[in-house]
Design a protein around this motif. Structure first.
Motif, PDB file in Angstrom:
ATOM      1  N   ASP A 194     -16.174  18.604 -26.678  1.00  0.00           N
ATOM      2  CA  ASP A 194     -16.924  17.443 -27.180  1.00  0.00           C
ATOM      3  C   ASP A 194     -17.061  16.340 -26.133  1.00  0.00           C
ATOM      4  O   ASP A 194     -16.553  15.231 -26.301  1.00  0.00           O
ATOM      5  N   TYR A 195     -17.782  16.626 -25.067  1.00  0.00           N
ATOM      6  CA  TYR A 195     -18.008  15.640 -24.012  1.00  0.00           C
ATOM      7  C   TYR A 195     -18.676  14.387 -24.599  1.00  0.00           C
ATOM      8  O   TYR A 195     -19.669  14.473 -25.311  1.00  0.00           O
ATOM      9  N   GLY A 196     -18.121  13.221 -24.280  1.00  0.00           N
ATOM     10  CA  GLY A 196     -18.718  11.958 -24.695  1.00  0.00           C
ATOM     11  C   GLY A 196     -18.401  11.518 -26.105  1.00  0.00           C
ATOM     12  O   GLY A 196     -18.940  10.522 -26.580  1.00  0.00           O
ATOM     13  N   ALA A 197     -17.532  12.240 -26.805  1.00  0.00           N
ATOM     14  CA  ALA A 197     -17.203  11.867 -28.181  1.00  0.00           C
ATOM     15  C   ALA A 197     -16.431  10.556 -28.223  1.00  0.00           C
ATOM     16  O   ALA A 197     -15.669  10.232 -27.310  1.00  0.00           O
ATOM     17  N   MET A 220     -30.684  23.387 -27.472  1.00  0.00           N
ATOM     18  CA  MET A 220     -29.415  22.865 -27.959  1.00  0.00           C
ATOM     19  C   MET A 220     -29.611  21.679 -28.912  1.00  0.00           C
ATOM     20  O   MET A 220     -30.444  20.804 -28.663  1.00  0.00           O
ATOM     21  N   PHE A 221     -28.772  21.648 -29.958  1.00  0.00           N
ATOM     22  CA  PHE A 221     -28.769  20.544 -30.923  1.00  0.00           C
ATOM     23  C   PHE A 221     -27.326  20.248 -31.322  1.00  0.00           C
ATOM     24  O   PHE A 221     -26.509  21.168 -31.430  1.00  0.00           O
ATOM     25  N   ASP A 222     -27.032  18.972 -31.547  1.00  0.00           N
ATOM     26  CA  ASP A 222     -25.698  18.576 -32.005  1.00  0.00           C
ATOM     27  C   ASP A 222     -25.830  17.835 -33.332  1.00  0.00           C
ATOM     28  O   ASP A 222     -25.949  16.612 -33.356  1.00  0.00           O
ATOM     29  N   PRO A 223     -25.823  18.558 -34.466  1.00  0.00           N
ATOM     30  CA  PRO A 223     -26.054  17.907 -35.755  1.00  0.00           C
ATOM     31  C   PRO A 223     -24.980  16.897 -36.130  1.00  0.00           C
ATOM     32  O   PRO A 223     -25.247  15.994 -36.925  1.00  0.00           O
ATOM     33  N   ILE A 228     -22.332  14.531 -26.445  1.00  0.00           N
ATOM     34  CA  ILE A 228     -23.530  14.491 -25.620  1.00  0.00           C
ATOM     35  C   ILE A 228     -23.870  15.922 -25.202  1.00  0.00           C
ATOM     36  O   ILE A 228     -23.155  16.518 -24.391  1.00  0.00           O
ATOM     37  N   PRO A 229     -24.925  16.510 -25.741  1.00  0.00           N
ATOM     38  CA  PRO A 229     -25.230  17.919 -25.457  1.00  0.00           C
ATOM     39  C   PRO A 229     -25.344  18.265 -23.981  1.00  0.00           C
ATOM     40  O   PRO A 229     -25.005  19.380 -23.579  1.00  0.00           O
ATOM     41  N   MET A 230     -25.803  17.342 -23.164  1.00  0.00           N
ATOM     42  CA  MET A 230     -25.918  17.631 -21.744  1.00  0.00           C
ATOM     43  C   MET A 230     -24.547  17.875 -21.111  1.00  0.00           C
ATOM     44  O   MET A 230     -24.444  18.429 -20.016  1.00  0.00           O
ATOM     45  N   GLY A 231     -23.480  17.491 -21.804  1.00  0.00           N
ATOM     46  CA  GLY A 231     -22.128  17.693 -21.295  1.00  0.00           C
ATOM     47  C   GLY A 231     -21.422  18.900 -21.876  1.00  0.00           C
ATOM     48  O   GLY A 231     -20.219  19.066 -21.682  1.00  0.00           O
ATOM     49  N   PHE A 232     -22.154  19.763 -22.581  1.00  0.00           N
ATOM     50  CA  PHE A 232     -21.519  20.957 -23.159  1.00  0.00           C
ATOM     51  C   PHE A 232     -21.401  22.065 -22.113  1.00  0.00           C
ATOM     52  O   PHE A 232     -22.388  22.429 -21.470  1.00  0.00           O
ATOM     53  N   VAL A 233     -20.205  22.610 -21.971  1.00  0.00           N
ATOM     54  CA  VAL A 233     -19.982  23.828 -21.207  1.00  0.00           C
ATOM     55  C   VAL A 233     -19.921  24.972 -22.209  1.00  0.00           C
ATOM     56  O   VAL A 233     -19.096  24.955 -23.128  1.00  0.00           O
ATOM     57  N   ARG A 234     -20.789  25.949 -22.051  1.00  0.00           N
ATOM     58  CA  ARG A 234     -20.830  27.071 -23.002  1.00  0.00           C
ATOM     59  C   ARG A 234     -19.578  27.932 -22.878  1.00  0.00           C
ATOM     60  O   ARG A 234     -19.188  28.374 -21.800  1.00  0.00           O
ATOM     61  N   LEU A 235     -18.931  28.161 -24.037  1.00  0.00           N
ATOM     62  CA  LEU A 235     -17.841  29.132 -24.098  1.00  0.00           C
ATOM     63  C   LEU A 235     -18.363  30.444 -24.678  1.00  0.00           C
ATOM     64  O   LEU A 235     -18.301  31.490 -24.046  1.00  0.00           O
ATOM     65  N   ARG A 273     -23.612  13.512 -11.111  1.00  0.00           N
ATOM     66  CA  ARG A 273     -24.632  13.468 -12.158  1.00  0.00           C
ATOM     67  C   ARG A 273     -23.924  13.531 -13.506  1.00  0.00           C
ATOM     68  O   ARG A 273     -23.374  14.570 -13.879  1.00  0.00           O
ATOM     69  N   GLU A 274     -23.938  12.439 -14.229  1.00  0.00           N
ATOM     70  CA  GLU A 274     -23.233  12.379 -15.502  1.00  0.00           C
ATOM     71  C   GLU A 274     -24.161  12.742 -16.653  1.00  0.00           C
ATOM     72  O   GLU A 274     -25.345  12.375 -16.647  1.00  0.00           O
ATOM     73  N   PRO A 275     -23.657  13.444 -17.654  1.00  0.00           N
ATOM     74  CA  PRO A 275     -24.474  13.788 -18.829  1.00  0.00           C
ATOM     75  C   PRO A 275     -24.946  12.534 -19.552  1.00  0.00           C
ATOM     76  O   PRO A 275     -24.197  11.565 -19.695  1.00  0.00           O
ATOM     77  N   VAL A 276     -26.194  12.573 -20.006  1.00  0.00           N
ATOM     78  CA  VAL A 276     -26.772  11.466 -20.765  1.00  0.00           C
ATOM     79  C   VAL A 276     -27.506  12.034 -21.963  1.00  0.00           C
ATOM     80  O   VAL A 276     -27.880  13.210 -21.997  1.00  0.00           O
ATOM     81  N   ARG A 277     -27.713  11.218 -22.955  1.00  0.00           N
ATOM     82  CA  ARG A 277     -28.544  11.627 -24.094  1.00  0.00           C
ATOM     83  C   ARG A 277     -30.011  11.589 -23.672  1.00  0.00           C
ATOM     84  O   ARG A 277     -30.414  10.740 -22.875  1.00  0.00           O
TER      85      ARG A 277
END
Length: 293
Positions: A194-197, A220-223, A228-235, A273-277
């Motif tokens: 949960d990057y940015g939570a 990608m969507f984060d309901p 911040i979805p741009m900060g998600f690392v896929r597992l 480069r930091e994740p942003v919305r």
């Protein structure tokens, strides 16, 4: 974008012979490259690894002795994001869906899209059949469900969440997935961190989000709206949480307090480069060829 994360999972194994299956290693995909990684297991036990060819999920399996067990994993990952104009992304007709996408149209254990069909069609059936309809479903779930820690159980499904109107990230994801499938949009359950939570929600944790298949690729969507979805690392990804647990335990084991962290770091060019919305449609998935015929 380069991200670095660490996961530490401590356990007290009460009886020798407890089996574990972990899914905490970064998936390797064309858009997600593992620059470096390190795995540590405190017990000297054989390790077995398996990579699912469909999801890229990496399964780590071991059998532990009684006593303390700590699994620690660190990775630095480069992610290439694709950003598209949402207004240019139409839905893909069922007849044109690639075969590998078809399983994500159907009801599953936690996403009873058949039960929610009537409700979904009433709410979203008349909307433009494109990315905007998926975004409308995401926003509806975010507005009508409250994030409440400890409000759900491992057996809570999409229909339960719709009734209770509260849950955690996996419950938000299950409800959105079920509503998407109910209007014939393939959707899958994906895990990351949960990057940015907001720290008020608790310490960093694993995170469930949604990928919907529109315009020939997974977006990608984060309901829950908590990260911040741009900060998600896929597992890994799957039909629902039943396919995507970060740890499955078979035996008498007590889980201790886990520790997770994730941060952006400078890339190979020295640029941070930091994740942003973003308002744009976001994907870390390659385009999938449509069905032939």
């Amino acid at each position: 974008m380069r991200l670095r994360y660490e996961v530490e999972l401590p356990y007290q194994v009460q009886v020798t012979g407890a089996d574990f299956i972990f899914n905490i290693q970064a998936a390797r995909t064309p858009q997600q490259m593992v620059v470096e990684e390190n795995l540590f297991v405190s017990q000297q036990v054989p390790l077995q690894e398996y990579t699912d060819p469909a999801s890229g999920g990496r399964f780590l399996r071991l059998r532990a002795f009684d006593g303390e067990l700590t699994v620690r994993y660190q990775a630095t990952v480069d992610i290439v994001h694709r950003l598209d104009d949402p207004q240019m992304i139409a839905e893909t007709w069922v007849r044109d869906l690639p075969g590998a996408v078809l399983p994500y149209l159907y009801p599953s254990r936690y996403c009873e899209s058949d039960v929610l069909n009537s409700f979904a069609m009433t709410q979203f059936g008349t909307l433009w059949q494109g990315y905007g309809r998926v975004q409308a479903i995401c926003e509806w779930v975010q507005r009508h469900v409250s994030f409440v820690s400890g409000s759900s159980w491992g057996t809570t499904s999409a229909t339960h969440t719709l009734q209770s109107r509260q849950g955690v990230c996996r419950d938000f994801a299950h409800l959105m997935i079920a509503l998407c499938r109910a209007v014939n949009i393939p959707a899958r359950f994906t895990t990351g961190l949960d990057y940015g939570a907001d720290p008020a929600l608790g310490p960093p944790d694993f995170h469930a989000y949604v990928e919907a298949f529109v315009g020939g690729r997974w977006y990608m969507f984060d309901p829950s709206g908590t990260a911040i979805p741009m900060g998600f690392v896929r597992l890994t990804s799957g039909r629902d949480a039943a396919d995507s647990a970060f740890a499955s335990i078979f035996g008498a084991v007590q889980a201790m307090t886990q520790r997770l962290s994730i941060t952006a770091v400078p890339g190979s060019d020295g640029v941070l480069r930091e994740p942003v919305r973003t308002w744009q449609a976001l994907s870390t998935d390659s385009a999938v060829q449509p069905a032939a015929g």
